[in-house]
Design an enzyme around this catalytic site. Structure first.
Site, PDB file in Angstrom:
ATOM      1  N   GLY A 171       1.005  -1.058  -0.026  1.00  0.00           N
ATOM      2  CA  GLY A 171      -0.145  -0.047   0.217  1.00  0.00           C
ATOM      3  C   GLY A 171       0.937   1.171  -0.091  1.00  0.00           C
ATOM      4  N   SER A 219       1.471   3.425  -2.321  1.00  0.00           N
ATOM      5  CA  SER A 219       1.169   4.728  -3.084  1.00  0.00           C
ATOM      6  C   SER A 219       0.716   5.917  -2.562  1.00  0.00           C
ATOM      7  CB  SER A 219       0.394   4.295  -4.371  1.00  0.00           C
ATOM      8  OG  SER A 219      -0.877   3.862  -3.861  1.00  0.00           O
ATOM      9  N   LYS A 253       0.471   3.017  -9.067  1.00  0.00           N
ATOM     10  CA  LYS A 253       1.984   3.465  -9.085  1.00  0.00           C
ATOM     11  C   LYS A 253       2.021   4.708  -8.275  1.00  0.00           C
ATOM     12  CE  LYS A 253       5.705   4.289 -12.092  1.00  0.00           C
ATOM     13  NZ  LYS A 253       6.157   4.402 -13.664  1.00  0.00           N
ATOM     14  N   SER A 258      -1.457  -1.546  12.569  1.00  0.00           N
ATOM     15  CA  SER A 258      -2.918  -1.839  12.824  1.00  0.00           C
ATOM     16  C   SER A 258      -3.616  -0.442  13.233  1.00  0.00           C
ATOM     17  CB  SER A 258      -2.786  -2.494  14.282  1.00  0.00           C
ATOM     18  OG  SER A 258      -4.003  -2.932  14.854  1.00  0.00           O
ATOM     19  N   TYR A 291     -14.183  -2.975  11.348  1.00  0.00           N
ATOM     20  CA  TYR A 291     -12.599  -2.299  11.327  1.00  0.00           C
ATOM     21  C   TYR A 291     -11.816  -2.651  12.665  1.00  0.00           C
ATOM     22  CZ  TYR A 291      -8.882   0.610  10.270  1.00  0.00           C
ATOM     23  OH  TYR A 291      -7.671   1.182  10.021  1.00  0.00           O
ATOM     24  N   ALA A 334     -12.551  -4.903  14.570  1.00  0.00           N
ATOM     25  CA  ALA A 334     -12.450  -6.555  14.551  1.00  0.00           C
ATOM     26  C   ALA A 334     -11.328  -6.971  13.788  1.00  0.00           C
ATOM     27  CB  ALA A 334     -13.644  -7.348  13.954  1.00  0.00           C
ATOM     28  N   LYS A 344      -8.689  -4.960  12.974  1.00  0.00           N
ATOM     29  CA  LYS A 344      -7.353  -4.502  13.638  1.00  0.00           C
ATOM     30  C   LYS A 344      -7.126  -5.528  14.867  1.00  0.00           C
ATOM     31  CE  LYS A 344      -6.201  -1.771  10.503  1.00  0.00           C
ATOM     32  NZ  LYS A 344      -5.113  -2.000   9.709  1.00  0.00           N
TER      33      LYS A 344
END
Length: 250
Positions: free
Chosen positions: A9, A11, A36, A125, A139, A141, A143
């Site tokens: 992740g 970019s 990209k 996290s 979300y 749950a 994390k």
């Protein structure tokens, strides 16, 4: 030989901020994301890491080019703001696939390389995994699962020389909230939103000091403790804030 950090992740958002910080510190930067980056890095591969074949091919290509791996930053993720009553199977699976399962599989294929360099796994996290928030249950749950993964992995790797840093950011200026899944597109406003570049600096320092966990900004530690001590009051206030435009639901 330069140390290498691989960031998923990469970019945008926290991934970009972390890449720029590690780059500034002299690291070789490798990244995987679907889009990209708009900045220069050493090695980039476009892939959807929730797809096994794409994930493995991207990792193989990057390792073939850079040869070593010192830090893996599992950053790729997406939010999901929705009431449990309205959660749909597709979005919940998508959240767990990207935020948790891909993180586990990326770690698994990276470990043989990290063992050779006595490297570090950094899992991004969230504070949401440390406390309870209405309409952020899915979300929180996922994390929470990341937190337990990090903590158990750290014990397993204790004699292997590989460190594990679990990072729990709070609200940071990245535009993350604009890309979440679910009908609740806007979370209640939070004062003192932190800057992503400061987050990246703190994360690098935590990595250098071989810390086990980073909660950023630091004041969230007190917030987490507050929610556990004054639980009923916190639940009432947080529900009211989320439903401020829908008073009949309070």
């Amino acid at each position: 030989m330069k140390k290498t950090v691989l960031i998923t992740g990469i970019s945008k958002g926290l991934g970009k901020a972390l890449a720029l910080e590690f780059q500034k510190k002299g690291f070789q930067i490798a990244g995987i994301s679907r889009t990209k980056p708009d900045f220069e890095i050493d090695f980039f591969y476009s892939a959807d890491i929730t797809v096994k074949e794409e994930r493995e091919k991207a990792f193989s290509q990057i390792m073939e080019k850079c040869g070593n791996l010192d830090v893996l930053i599992n950053n790729a993720g997406i939010g999901y703001y929705e009431a449990w009553e309205k959660v749909n199977e597709t979005d919940l699976k998508k959240t767990f696939d990207l935020d948790f399962f891909s993180l586990v599989w990326m770690t698994q294929i990276s470990l043989p390389y990290l063992k050779k360099t006595s490297g570090t796994v950094i899992n991004i996290s969230s504070v949401a995994g440390k406390t309870v928030l209405p309409y952020m249950g899915p979300y929180s749950a996922v994390k929470s699962a990341v937190n337990y993964f990090s903590n158990s992995l750290r014990i397993e790797l204790k004699n292997e020389g590989v460190k594990v840093l679990n990072v729990c950011p709070g609200r940071i200026k990245t535009g993350f909230g604009e890309r979440v899944l679910g009908s609740r597109k806007t979370a209640p406003s939070t004062p003192f939103k932190a800057d992503s570049s400061i987050f990246a600096e703190k994360c690098f320092k935590a990595y250098q000091k071989k810390k086990r966990e980073l909660i950023f900004p630091g004041w969230y530690r007190f917030f987490i403790g507050f929610t556990k001590i004054f639980t009923r009051w916190y639940e009432k206030i947080s529900l009211k804030k989320w439903n401020k435009d829908e008073p009949d639901k309070v």
